[in-house]
Design a protein around this motif. Structure first.
Motif, short mmCIF file in Angstrom:
data_model
loop_
_atom_site.label_atom_id
_atom_site.label_comp_id
_atom_site.label_asym_id
_atom_site.label_seq_id
_atom_site.Cartn_x
_atom_site.Cartn_y
_atom_site.Cartn_z
N GLU A 212 0.93 -1.33 -0.14
CA GLU A 212 0.04 -0.06 -0.04
C GLU A 212 1.00 1.31 0.22
OE1 GLU A 212 -0.33 -1.87 3.53
OE2 GLU A 212 -0.42 -3.19 1.72
N GLY A 213 2.32 1.13 0.14
CA GLY A 213 3.01 2.30 -0.16
C GLY A 213 3.93 2.80 1.36
N GLY A 214 3.54 2.01 2.47
CA GLY A 214 4.56 2.23 3.77
C GLY A 214 5.65 1.93 3.55
N LEU A 215 6.70 2.65 3.93
CA LEU A 215 8.04 2.48 4.17
C LEU A 215 8.66 2.49 5.40
CD1 LEU A 215 8.81 4.52 0.67
CD2 LEU A 215 9.31 1.87 1.00
N TRP A 216 9.60 1.53 5.71
CA TRP A 216 10.70 1.58 7.03
C TRP A 216 11.91 1.27 6.70
CZ3 TRP A 216 5.73 -0.35 5.98
CH2 TRP A 216 4.58 0.28 6.88
N GLN A 217 12.86 1.95 7.60
CA GLN A 217 14.11 1.34 7.39
C GLN A 217 14.96 1.07 8.57
OE1 GLN A 217 16.59 4.00 5.10
NE2 GLN A 217 18.51 3.62 5.92
N PHE A 218 15.40 0.07 8.88
CA PHE A 218 16.25 -0.66 9.84
C PHE A 218 17.65 -0.70 9.98
CE2 PHE A 218 17.54 -3.93 12.65
CZ PHE A 218 17.50 -3.24 13.87
N ASP A 219 18.36 -0.02 10.51
CA ASP A 219 19.85 0.17 10.41
C ASP A 219 20.57 -0.50 11.73
OD1 ASP A 219 19.75 1.85 8.18
OD2 ASP A 219 19.13 3.69 9.59
N GLY A 220 19.69 -1.31 12.41
CA GLY A 220 20.25 -1.92 13.58
C GLY A 220 20.96 -3.30 13.37
N GLY A 221 21.24 -3.77 12.00
CA GLY A 221 21.67 -4.83 11.90
C GLY A 221 23.23 -4.98 12.27
N THR A 222 23.93 -6.32 12.47
CA THR A 222 25.30 -6.34 12.66
C THR A 222 26.04 -7.12 11.45
OG1 THR A 222 24.86 -8.25 14.08
CG2 THR A 222 24.66 -6.20 15.32
N ASN A 223 27.30 -7.22 11.45
CA ASN A 223 28.13 -7.96 10.40
C ASN A 223 27.87 -9.29 10.37
OD1 ASN A 223 28.87 -5.63 9.14
ND2 ASN A 223 30.86 -5.51 9.96
N GLY A 224 27.82 -9.72 11.73
CA GLY A 224 27.57 -11.27 12.01
C GLY A 224 26.37 -11.89 11.48
N LEU A 225 25.37 -11.05 11.15
CA LEU A 225 24.33 -11.71 10.69
C LEU A 225 24.39 -12.14 9.30
CD1 LEU A 225 21.32 -9.45 12.20
CD2 LEU A 225 21.81 -11.78 12.93
N ALA A 226 25.54 -11.75 8.39
CA ALA A 226 25.78 -12.21 7.37
C ALA A 226 26.41 -13.39 7.15
CB ALA A 226 26.47 -11.15 6.70
#
Length: 298
Positions: A212-226
């Motif tokens: 429907e058009g909502g947008l959110w951004q999350f910047d709290g990840g860590t390198n280890g999750l990759a």
């Protein structure tokens, strides 16, 4: 693709509070927490089904069914004793469409369907997904890995979440990976509208776009999750939350933040790199509890 008028909102614990986790009465049984079906795995990647399944239970889903290729089904039954396990017919490494018949008995009760982690042979996967998802139109659909390729043919007709990384988004959308990385917000927004789905474009910053058009951004990840298998746990986590009753965007948002907080907890105890995807689900209950109390992590 993007514009200043469509800048995403930062995804924080206060934003998650708009979509509270479903409350449970003291006498609530497992049926109230929903039934999640995980269709995943292959002979070469059996662990993806295990990771997704355990993550769904750690998200709080009340019942779990795993449907997997017959070659790995028995092993999964022993590895996840909490689950019902359905063996699906396969040939040359891919699931056969006739296997959908084995899922008929679950169709009425499943509230969330996670499909794709660890599955191989794209053509066979797409044919199987196209045959199966109409059986579960009432359920929230979580597509991961090769199962996402179904959107290259048509928009989805039921509540759905897709979880591509930049390379997968490029393949699914026809854009170059460079274009996706240059404007991830625009890529996610346009994909969500085209596919009629909630899209979580994973990366150093994760962009969540609603149809429907909502947008959110999350910047709290860590390198280890990759790390190998991390995406499988995220798909299962989102599916488990959807099974509990959260709508697709809310399940996706809670899943992305809880997944990142689990990684942060493991970073503190193990160091920033080297923890394993199999260790993430054990952190999910505490992460979800902390977020429900308005705290970013434990």
């Amino acid at each position: 693709m993007g514009s200043a008028a469509s800048r995403p909102e930062r995804l924080t614990a206060s934003v998650l509070a708009r979509w509270p986790l479903p409350e449970l009465a003291e006498d609530a049984d497992k049926e109230v927490r929903g039934h999640v079906l995980i269709i995943a795995g292959s002979e070469e990647i059996p662990g993806a089904a295990l990771l997704s399944a355990v993550a769904a239970l750690r998200a709080g889903a009340g019942k779990l069914t795993i449907a997997a290729p017959a070659s790995i089904a028995k092993g999964l039954a022993f590895a996840v004793p909490e689950a019902r396990v359905i063996a699906l017919p396969e040939a040359r490494g891919g699931l056969l469409v006739r296997g959908r018949q084995a899922l008929a008995s679950t169709a009425a009760s499943v509230s969330a369907l996670v499909i794709g982690p660890g599955m191989q042979r794209e053509g066979a996967v797409v044919r199987f997904v196209e045959a199966v998802i109409p059986m579960f139109r009432h359920a929230t659909l979580v597509l991961d890995a090769l199962a996402m390729s179904v959107v290259r043919g048509a928009a989805l007709e039921q509540p759905a979440v897709l979880t591509p990384h930049a390379g997968e988004m490029a393949y699914l959308s026809g854009l170059s990976k460079e274009a996706v990385c240059e404007d991830p917000v625009g890529a996610a927004r346009e994909a969500a509208a085209l596919w009629n789905a909630c899209v979580a474009l994973k990366g150093g910053s994760t962009i969540i776009a609603a149809a429907e058009g909502g947008l959110w951004q999350f910047d709290g990840g860590t390198n280890g999750l990759a790390t190998s298998g991390s995406g499988d746990t995220l798909a299962g986590l989102i599916g488990g939350l959807a099974a509990r009753g959260l709508p697709p965007v809310a399940a996706c948002a809670w899943g992305v933040v809880a997944h990142a907080n689990a990684g942060a907890a493991l970073s503190r105890s193990h160091g920033p790199l080297g923890y394993l995807a199999r260790e993430l689900p054990g952190e999910f209950p505490a992460s979800l509890h902390s977020l429900s109390k308005g705290r970013p992590s434990r």
